[in-house]
Scaffold this active site. Structure first.
Site, short mmCIF file in Angstrom:
data_model
loop_
_atom_site.label_atom_id
_atom_site.label_comp_id
_atom_site.label_asym_id
_atom_site.label_seq_id
_atom_site.Cartn_x
_atom_site.Cartn_y
_atom_site.Cartn_z
CG ASP A 1 -2.01 -1.07 1.12
OD1 ASP A 1 -2.06 -1.77 0.09
OD2 ASP A 1 -2.80 -1.20 2.07
CE LYS B 1 -11.06 0.69 -1.13
NZ LYS B 1 -10.19 -0.01 -0.19
O1 LIG Z 1 -5.17 -7.32 5.79
C1 LIG Z 1 -5.18 -6.11 5.55
O2 LIG Z 1 -5.62 -5.26 6.36
C2 LIG Z 1 -4.65 -5.65 4.23
C3 LIG Z 1 -3.84 -6.46 3.49
C4 LIG Z 1 -3.15 -6.04 2.25
O3 LIG Z 1 -3.71 -6.76 1.17
P1 LIG Z 1 -3.02 -8.03 0.48
O4 LIG Z 1 -2.71 -9.02 1.51
O5 LIG Z 1 -4.05 -8.46 -0.49
O6 LIG Z 1 -1.78 -7.49 -0.17
C5 LIG Z 1 -3.29 -4.53 2.01
O7 LIG Z 1 -2.98 -4.22 0.67
C6 LIG Z 1 -4.68 -4.05 2.33
O8 LIG Z 1 -4.80 -2.67 2.12
C7 LIG Z 1 -5.00 -4.28 3.79
C1 LIG Z 2 -5.91 -2.15 -0.95
C2 LIG Z 2 -6.46 -1.51 0.06
O1 LIG Z 2 -7.49 -1.95 0.83
P1 LIG Z 2 -8.46 -3.20 0.58
O2 LIG Z 2 -7.64 -4.32 0.04
O3 LIG Z 2 -9.04 -3.50 1.92
O4 LIG Z 2 -9.50 -2.74 -0.40
C3 LIG Z 2 -5.93 -0.20 0.50
O5 LIG Z 2 -6.43 0.35 1.50
O6 LIG Z 2 -5.01 0.33 -0.15
#
Ligand SMILES: O=C(O)C1=C[C@@H](OP(=O)(O)O)[C@@H](O)[C@H](O)C1
Ligand SMILES: C=C(OP(=O)(O)O)C(=O)O
Length: 428
Positions: free
Chosen positions: A308, A407
């Site tokens: 992220d 968001k």
């Molecule tokens: O478990 C979480 O809170 C998150 C996991 C991540 O996703 P991925 O595991 O799909 O990379 C991240 O990109 C997302 O914004 C939040």
């Molecule tokens: C990818 C993100 O969140 P989520 O996967 O929960 O949509 C984010 O917050 O950048």
């Protein structure tokens, strides 16, 4: 879609970093799965967090929303009597809500419809479809639009889950499996990415009384028939959002970040290490921390554990002297937009020198950025990265769909202005 025009100005001041979205999702879920009352402090009502609150309410939890805290009466007790005849869960555009709620909603026989918006219907769910096939759980979905109907019940099992698509599948299962009537095992079949997010899940599970045996992130043993215990919790501040202000410091802005837990398990804390690698100093005092640059130097950044923060870290790399690389970044393509392509495209519009590869990016540092019309690709993290870019541009930046920040960080433009960011025509 409303545009926003930012006049290049340096930011100066102190900012309270918003609460961690990842930890807030987890605390709301854990408290909802416990019997009894829990208070969750430091809540910001972003669209994603509202989606998770709505999802737990749809499953029977009573949640009182106060200005910045929640009182959660977890009465989702999973007895047959409590089973809903059919529920609808609106995930908005939150991948976390969707992937966490699918297994949780099926802990007892249930019929659930998941809907959502934006790119969410295009983000991968195959890992769950394979489980549905094997466990005879009925499902029906539309291509590219999130409209998924599921009927059935999750079973204790040996779950073989890839570690490189999304850690959110593992988190969803880790929440649900302790509530089943027998033990389960999760085996991770490919190298685990986003490991920090699994640490956050395990941390919250433990606080709420759930035991998981972790064999080096390759295998998780989850005893069935466990009970979540209600408790109060304060959500710590968010390193994914802090990253925008940390990079702002690296670009010569004078921003002090308040209320950051430097012992946090959040994987996006890696932003600090990247900036140190790039010749920045982190100054800590009683009030908070700030980043000061001693001349940004190129480096190589591994995106696999902290996807992220990559758009905003790439902004710093774009301005660092020498040749930088972002590696292991393929997963950026399956977020709110294709963040690998979008980061390269938008930075280059500002006259950076970035090149996109299949799962990496190369950047040749430039001395300055120009400005002009850029696109958020309707992605909050792109819009916020471009806002920070405006502080070092020669000319104003015009970003489309400023509302997409809601968001994860609804008060972003207010905080940006509070730090002296100049929004042409005000933040309407
Ligand atoms: O478990 C979480 O809170 C998150 C996991 C991540 O996703 P991925 O595991 O799909 O990379 C991240 O990109 C997302 O914004 C939040
Ligand atoms: C990818 C993100 O969140 P989520 O996967 O929960 O949509 C984010 O917050 O950048």
């Amino acid at each position: 879609m409303s545009q926003i025009k930012l006049i290049p100005t340096k930011l100066k001041g102190k900012v309270s970093v918003p609460p961690s979205k990842s930890l807030a999702h987890r605390a709301i879920i854990a408290a909802s799965l416990a019997k009894g009352i829990s208070r969750i402090d430091h809540i910001e009502y972003s669209q994603d967090i509202k989606a998770t609150i709505g999802a737990m309410e749809a499953l029977g939890t009573i949640i009182e929303q106060h200005e910045d805290y929640l009182i959660i009466n977890g009465n989702y007790t999973f007895t047959k009597n409590n089973t809903m005849p059919g529920v609808q869960i609106d995930c908005e555009e939150s991948g976390s809500t969707l992937r966490f709620m699918v297994p949780i909603s099926l802990v007892k026989e249930n019929k659930v419809r998941f809907i959502g918006r934006g790119q969410l219907g295009k983000r991968p769910l195959d890992t769950y479809y394979e489980i549905f096939e094997r466990q005879d759980i009925g499902y029906l979905y539309r291509e590219n639009v999130l409209d998924l109907n599921v009927v059935g019940e999750l079973k204790p099992d040996l779950y073989r889950i890839p570690g490189n698509i999304s850690s959110q599948f593992i988190t969803g299962l880790l929440f649900a499996l302790p509530l089943l009537s027998f033990d389960s095992i999760i085996e991770i079949t490919t190298p685990l990415e986003s490991k920090g997010y699994i640490d956050l899940t395990l941390q919250v599970l433990k606080l709420y009384g759930i035991e998981v045996v972790n064999h080096e992130y390759k295998q998780f043993i989850i005893r069935g028939r466990q009970e979540y215990k209600a408790r109060d919790y304060r959500v710590e501040s968010d390193f994914s959002q802090a990253a925008f202000y940390l990079v702002a410091g690296a670009l010569g802005n004078d921003v002090t970040l308040l209320d950051l837990n430097l012992d946090s398990l959040q994987g996006d804390k890696a932003t600090i290490d990247f900036l140190k690698q790039m010749n920045c100093e982190i100054i800590e005092n009683d009030e908070g921390i700030k980043v000061v640059s001693h001349g940004l130097k190129a480096t190589t950044v591994d995106a696999s554990q902290c996807p992220d923060v990559i758009p905003v870290v790439s902004l710093a790399l774009a301005l660092a002297s020498g040749h930088s690389e972002v590696i292991n970044a393929g997963r950026l393509r399956i977020k709110e937009c294709d963040r690998l392509q979008a980061t390269v495209e938008e930075l280059n519009k500002l006259k950076a020198q970035a090149v996109e590869h299949e799962s990496s990016m190369e950047l040749e540092g430039v001395g300055t950025l120009i400005g002009g019309n850029v696109s958020s690709h309707d992605d909050h993290r792109m819009a916020m990265m471009l806002a920070i870019a405006s502080t070092v541009c020669k000319e104003p930046i015009i970003i489309d769909n400023k509302g997409c920040v809601k968001k994860s960080y609804p008060s972003f433009w207010k905080d940006f202005e509070m730090l002296g960011g100049k929004i042409d025509g005000g933040n309407l």
